[in-house]
Design a protein around this motif. Structure first.
Motif, mmCIF file in Angstrom:
data_model
loop_
_atom_site.group_PDB
_atom_site.id
_atom_site.type_symbol
_atom_site.label_atom_id
_atom_site.label_comp_id
_atom_site.label_asym_id
_atom_site.label_seq_id
_atom_site.Cartn_x
_atom_site.Cartn_y
_atom_site.Cartn_z
ATOM 1 N N MET A 245 -53.199 -1.268 19.567
ATOM 2 C CA MET A 245 -52.535 -0.257 20.353
ATOM 3 C C MET A 245 -51.018 -0.398 20.278
ATOM 4 S SD MET A 245 -54.879 -1.065 24.072
ATOM 5 C CE MET A 245 -55.942 -2.525 24.055
ATOM 6 N N SER A 246 -50.710 -0.513 19.231
ATOM 7 C CA SER A 246 -49.231 -0.608 18.840
ATOM 8 C C SER A 246 -48.636 0.832 18.648
ATOM 9 C CB SER A 246 -49.179 -1.162 17.411
ATOM 10 O OG SER A 246 -47.996 -1.512 16.995
ATOM 11 N N GLY A 247 -48.253 1.202 19.760
ATOM 12 C CA GLY A 247 -47.731 2.703 19.919
ATOM 13 C C GLY A 247 -48.717 3.699 20.241
ATOM 14 N N PHE A 248 -48.492 4.783 20.717
ATOM 15 C CA PHE A 248 -49.216 5.959 21.163
ATOM 16 C C PHE A 248 -49.034 7.056 20.119
ATOM 17 C CE2 PHE A 248 -49.662 9.934 23.305
ATOM 18 C CZ PHE A 248 -51.093 9.986 23.274
ATOM 19 N N VAL A 249 -50.209 7.604 19.358
ATOM 20 C CA VAL A 249 -49.986 8.715 18.754
ATOM 21 C C VAL A 249 -50.722 9.918 19.180
ATOM 22 C CG1 VAL A 249 -50.517 9.606 16.339
ATOM 23 C CG2 VAL A 249 -50.226 7.219 16.519
ATOM 24 N N CYS A 250 -49.708 11.031 19.429
ATOM 25 C CA CYS A 250 -50.265 12.189 19.779
ATOM 26 C C CYS A 250 -51.086 12.975 19.022
ATOM 27 C CB CYS A 250 -49.022 12.934 20.546
ATOM 28 S SG CYS A 250 -49.714 14.487 21.015
ATOM 29 N N PRO A 251 -52.117 13.356 19.423
ATOM 30 C CA PRO A 251 -53.230 13.876 18.164
ATOM 31 C C PRO A 251 -52.723 15.422 17.983
ATOM 32 C CG PRO A 251 -54.566 12.928 20.108
ATOM 33 C CD PRO A 251 -53.201 12.843 20.463
ATOM 34 N N SER A 252 -51.850 16.017 18.704
ATOM 35 C CA SER A 252 -51.501 17.327 18.465
ATOM 36 C C SER A 252 -50.168 17.341 17.513
ATOM 37 C CB SER A 252 -51.050 18.127 19.663
ATOM 38 O OG SER A 252 -52.310 18.012 20.556
ATOM 39 N N CYS A 253 -49.160 16.541 18.118
ATOM 40 C CA CYS A 253 -47.806 16.573 17.484
ATOM 41 C C CYS A 253 -47.878 15.243 16.505
ATOM 42 C CB CYS A 253 -46.666 16.488 18.235
ATOM 43 S SG CYS A 253 -46.486 15.220 19.327
ATOM 44 N N LYS A 254 -48.530 14.419 16.541
ATOM 45 C CA LYS A 254 -48.461 13.368 15.532
ATOM 46 C C LYS A 254 -47.259 12.299 15.958
ATOM 47 C CE LYS A 254 -51.815 14.320 12.892
ATOM 48 N NZ LYS A 254 -52.637 14.994 13.892
ATOM 49 N N GLY A 255 -46.579 12.642 17.146
ATOM 50 C CA GLY A 255 -45.406 11.816 17.508
ATOM 51 C C GLY A 255 -45.885 10.349 17.983
ATOM 52 N N GLU A 256 -44.998 9.677 18.007
ATOM 53 C CA GLU A 256 -45.564 8.223 18.231
ATOM 54 C C GLU A 256 -44.513 7.607 19.176
ATOM 55 O OE1 GLU A 256 -46.479 3.872 16.534
ATOM 56 O OE2 GLU A 256 -46.648 5.480 15.161
ATOM 57 N N SER A 257 -45.051 6.954 20.567
ATOM 58 C CA SER A 257 -44.349 6.367 21.274
ATOM 59 C C SER A 257 -44.728 5.109 21.939
ATOM 60 C CB SER A 257 -44.153 7.340 22.872
ATOM 61 O OG SER A 257 -45.376 7.597 23.324
ATOM 62 N N GLN A 258 -43.894 4.233 22.314
ATOM 63 C CA GLN A 258 -44.373 2.936 22.725
ATOM 64 C C GLN A 258 -44.939 2.767 24.304
ATOM 65 O OE1 GLN A 258 -44.377 0.249 20.967
ATOM 66 N NE2 GLN A 258 -43.412 1.393 19.216
ATOM 67 N N ILE A 259 -46.295 2.224 24.400
ATOM 68 C CA ILE A 259 -46.904 2.239 25.562
ATOM 69 C C ILE A 259 -46.753 0.904 26.065
ATOM 70 C CG2 ILE A 259 -49.089 2.348 26.776
ATOM 71 C CD1 ILE A 259 -47.975 4.952 25.733
ATOM 72 N N PHE A 260 -47.067 -0.080 25.225
ATOM 73 C CA PHE A 260 -46.969 -1.617 25.594
ATOM 74 C C PHE A 260 -45.604 -2.152 24.875
ATOM 75 C CE2 PHE A 260 -51.492 -1.016 25.711
ATOM 76 C CZ PHE A 260 -51.719 -0.830 27.119
ATOM 77 N N ALA A 261 -44.549 -2.189 25.423
ATOM 78 C CA ALA A 261 -43.374 -2.223 24.773
ATOM 79 C C ALA A 261 -43.406 -3.735 24.297
ATOM 80 C CB ALA A 261 -42.190 -2.200 25.833
ATOM 81 N N PRO A 262 -43.015 -4.210 22.991
ATOM 82 C CA PRO A 262 -42.990 -5.373 22.375
ATOM 83 C C PRO A 262 -41.643 -6.094 22.705
ATOM 84 C CG PRO A 262 -42.372 -3.843 20.762
ATOM 85 C CD PRO A 262 -42.818 -3.074 22.017
ATOM 86 N N THR A 263 -41.614 -6.633 24.093
ATOM 87 C CA THR A 263 -40.314 -7.327 24.740
ATOM 88 C C THR A 263 -39.846 -8.382 23.983
ATOM 89 O OG1 THR A 263 -41.530 -8.388 26.481
ATOM 90 C CG2 THR A 263 -40.583 -6.379 26.924
#
Length: 325
Positions: A245-263
């Motif tokens: 679960m290292s980041g979230f990948v949007c199935p449509s745009c393939k953009g990635e964002s952090q859901i669980f921030a590695p603080t």
């Protein structure tokens, strides 16, 4: 079916109990329960009454495991990090090579999710003169789980340690695994009976190593540190870390964002600190959950996903580490 018959109550969970004193003689010793170090130990009476000497089933397990080339544990200190999901994905990725005979042994006795993840919820176990026959997700992917022995997926397994240990022993010595290149062993969270049993029962057959699964946030990393300590204390080689679960990948745009921030730097920083390799990062793709619910291979359904690439890279690195590349 006799598979769920309770094993003898004299089966002990480990050569050295989990909460044993520092100088514990071990349950195989004739001093078990009698040595000075045993005074005050909660296991003292059990150890004193239990059988002494080597487990007579160990040679049978060793003989059965001779046909299994590699045995890999999948561990996590904390529940909810996607360990079973990763086990399923890793096994699908290994079995993508038609010449690679793969098996999954699910020793998460109280929470067996592997049958659902592998599309085998309605499967059952058959017996023959040579032992139990595992279920097959595909021709080269065998699966064994207590889930196949329950009358309903909603049935709670309310067992104490000895009965869990007895079933794990049966999975190792009584299942007709055949010739396997890889056996992936899915374990429950923590460092408890199931983990100790695997170490004890495979001490002669050998464990090739463990993959530790975590998520990026510190609350998960903290428990993985305990799992690392466990592996080092019982002598299990650590193959590496996987950050799930290292980041979230949007199935449509393939953009990635952090859901669980590695603080605190995530698995990579912890690996560098402790000298453990980061095998890979598997991003959070919502379609993974969908395929798991349907018992499908995510890699086959969505070969272009970054998560699929991550699984394949991890498999390649695993092969290299074990000398199979």
């Amino acid at each position: 079916m006799s598979a769920l018959a309770a094993p003898s109550s004299t089966i002990l969970p480990s050569t050295v109990p989990e909460n044993a004193p520092e100088h514990c003689p071990g349950v195989e010793s004739t001093d078990a329960g009698k040595a000075d170090a045993c005074d005050g130990c909660p296991n003292q009476s059990v150890c004193a009454e239990g059988p002494k000497g080597p487990d007579p089933d160990l040679p049978l397990i060793q003989a059965r495991m001779r046909s299994v080339k590699r045995k890999v544990l999948v561990l996590s200190g904390k529940g909810g990090v996607g360990k079973s999901t990763f086990t399923a994905g890793l096994s699908w990725a290994l079995a993508a090579d038609e010449d690679c005979q793969t098996g999954i042994m699910d020793v998460d006795i109280c929470g067996p999710s592997i049958p659902l993840l592998m599309g085998l919820s309605s499967s059952s176990i058959h017996t023959s003169a040579s032992g139990w026959s595992p279920a097959y997700a595909q021709d080269n992917l065998a699966v064994m789980s207590i889930g196949f022995l329950l009358s309903s997926s909603s049935d709670a397994v309310i067992w104490r340690g000895p009965k869990k240990n007895g079933l794990i022993k049966q999975f190792l010595k009584d299942v007709e695994w055949g010739d396997l290149d890889y056996m992936v062993i899915d374990t429950p969270p923590g460092t408890s009976d199931e983990h100790l049993s695997i170490v004890q029962y495979l001490k002669d057959a050998g464990i090739d190593g463990a993959i530790l699964v975590t998520t990026p946030q510190e609350v998960a990393l903290q428990d993985v540190r305990k799992e690392i300590d466990f592996c080092r204390k019982v002598g299990i080689p650590i193959l590496g870390l996987v950050e799930n679960m290292s980041g979230f990948v949007c199935p449509s745009c393939k953009g990635e964002s952090q859901i669980f921030a590695p603080t605190t730097g995530g698995a990579e920083a912890m690996g560098k600190e402790l000298g453990i390799e980061l095998l890979g990062r598997v991003p959070l793709d919502p379609r993974i959950g969908m395929t798991c619910d349907q018992g499908l291979s995510f890699l086959d359904e969505f070969p272009d996903s970054p998560a699929t690439a991550a699984y394949l890279d991890i498999v390649q690195r695993l092969r290299e580490l074990l000398g199979d590349a």
